[in-house]
Design a protein around this motif. Structure first.
Motif, mmCIF file in Angstrom:
data_model
loop_
_atom_site.group_PDB
_atom_site.id
_atom_site.type_symbol
_atom_site.label_atom_id
_atom_site.label_comp_id
_atom_site.label_asym_id
_atom_site.label_seq_id
_atom_site.Cartn_x
_atom_site.Cartn_y
_atom_site.Cartn_z
ATOM 1 N N GLU A 43 59.934 -4.898 12.172
ATOM 2 C CA GLU A 43 61.419 -5.328 12.293
ATOM 3 C C GLU A 43 61.081 -6.628 12.949
ATOM 4 O OE1 GLU A 43 62.949 -2.516 15.103
ATOM 5 O OE2 GLU A 43 63.069 -0.852 13.488
ATOM 6 N N HIS A 105 69.036 -7.555 15.138
ATOM 7 C CA HIS A 105 67.719 -7.388 14.767
ATOM 8 C C HIS A 105 67.717 -6.368 13.480
ATOM 9 C CE1 HIS A 105 68.406 -3.354 17.156
ATOM 10 N NE2 HIS A 105 67.756 -2.924 16.578
ATOM 11 N N HIS A 107 66.596 -3.201 10.743
ATOM 12 C CA HIS A 107 66.180 -1.842 10.653
ATOM 13 C C HIS A 107 65.529 -1.814 9.323
ATOM 14 C CE1 HIS A 107 68.122 0.309 14.109
ATOM 15 N NE2 HIS A 107 67.319 -0.383 14.454
ATOM 16 N N SER A 114 69.398 3.004 17.340
ATOM 17 C CA SER A 114 68.489 4.122 17.381
ATOM 18 C C SER A 114 68.907 4.366 18.827
ATOM 19 C CB SER A 114 67.207 3.478 17.492
ATOM 20 O OG SER A 114 66.908 2.617 18.303
ATOM 21 N N ASP A 117 67.771 1.571 21.025
ATOM 22 C CA ASP A 117 68.696 0.292 21.067
ATOM 23 C C ASP A 117 69.809 0.834 21.865
ATOM 24 O OD1 ASP A 117 67.309 -0.694 18.820
ATOM 25 O OD2 ASP A 117 68.552 0.201 17.398
#
Ligand SMILES: [Zn+2]
Length: 172
Positions: A43, A105, A107, A114, A117
């Protein structure tokens, strides 16, 4: 009061977007995020620097990539923000005269948050905005097909992903 007005204007499609960015800045930043995934092997992410307009919307003017602030940020394959990196970030903000208006960001697949996150907002400030690009940012995803989340405090987030360009407008 202002938020009621914005809600009414929102129904009419007239509210200012919460986020704006020049198209050229967005395209270049997203291309660079994709490049930094090393063909989907990890990532990548960036702080989005900018300033707030008088109408309350925030202008993104620059991507500051996590691995430029902290060379170890991408090492595990999952973005890791170490608190030790923050002084360096504040230095960059001061030098540019800008603030952190959001973060982004990538994925591997979808753009949902997530658990990690949700538990670890990059800037743990109420109102902070976090963007997530699906598919390692391949094909330059745009608002409407990216995740857009607002931190509400206490681990809570609001999703604005479905609002697309009404929430995040690319200009110029
Ligand atoms: Zn994530």
């Amino acid at each position: 009061m202002r938020s009621l007005l914005n809600t009414l204007l929102g129904w009419l499609g007239l509210a200012p977007p919460r986020l704006r960015c020049r198209r050229a800045v967005w395209d270049a930043g997203v291309d660079e995020l994709e490049r930094r995934t090393l063909s989907g092997r990890r990532e990548s992410g960036a702080y989005l620097l900018g300033s707030q307009r008088s109408d309350g919307s925030r202008d993104i003017s620059e991507f500051v990539f996590y691995d430029d602030i902290d060379p170890k940020a991408l090492d595990t394959g999952i973005v890791t923000i170490r608190q030790t990196a923050l002084p360096r970030l504040w230095e960059v903000c001061r030098a540019r005269g800008l603030g952190v208006v959001a973060d982004v960001h990538v994925h591997p697949h979808g753009y949902g948050q997530s658990e990690s996150d949700q538990a670890n907002p990059v800037i743990p400030r109420v109102g902070h905005l976090a963007l997530i690009l699906p598919n390692f940012a391949r094909g330059r995803p745009l608002p409407g097909s990216i995740g857009m989340y607002e931190f509400l405090g206490n681990g809570e987030w609001a999703s604005h992903s479905g609002k697309g360009a009404r929430f995040f407008r690319l200009e110029g």
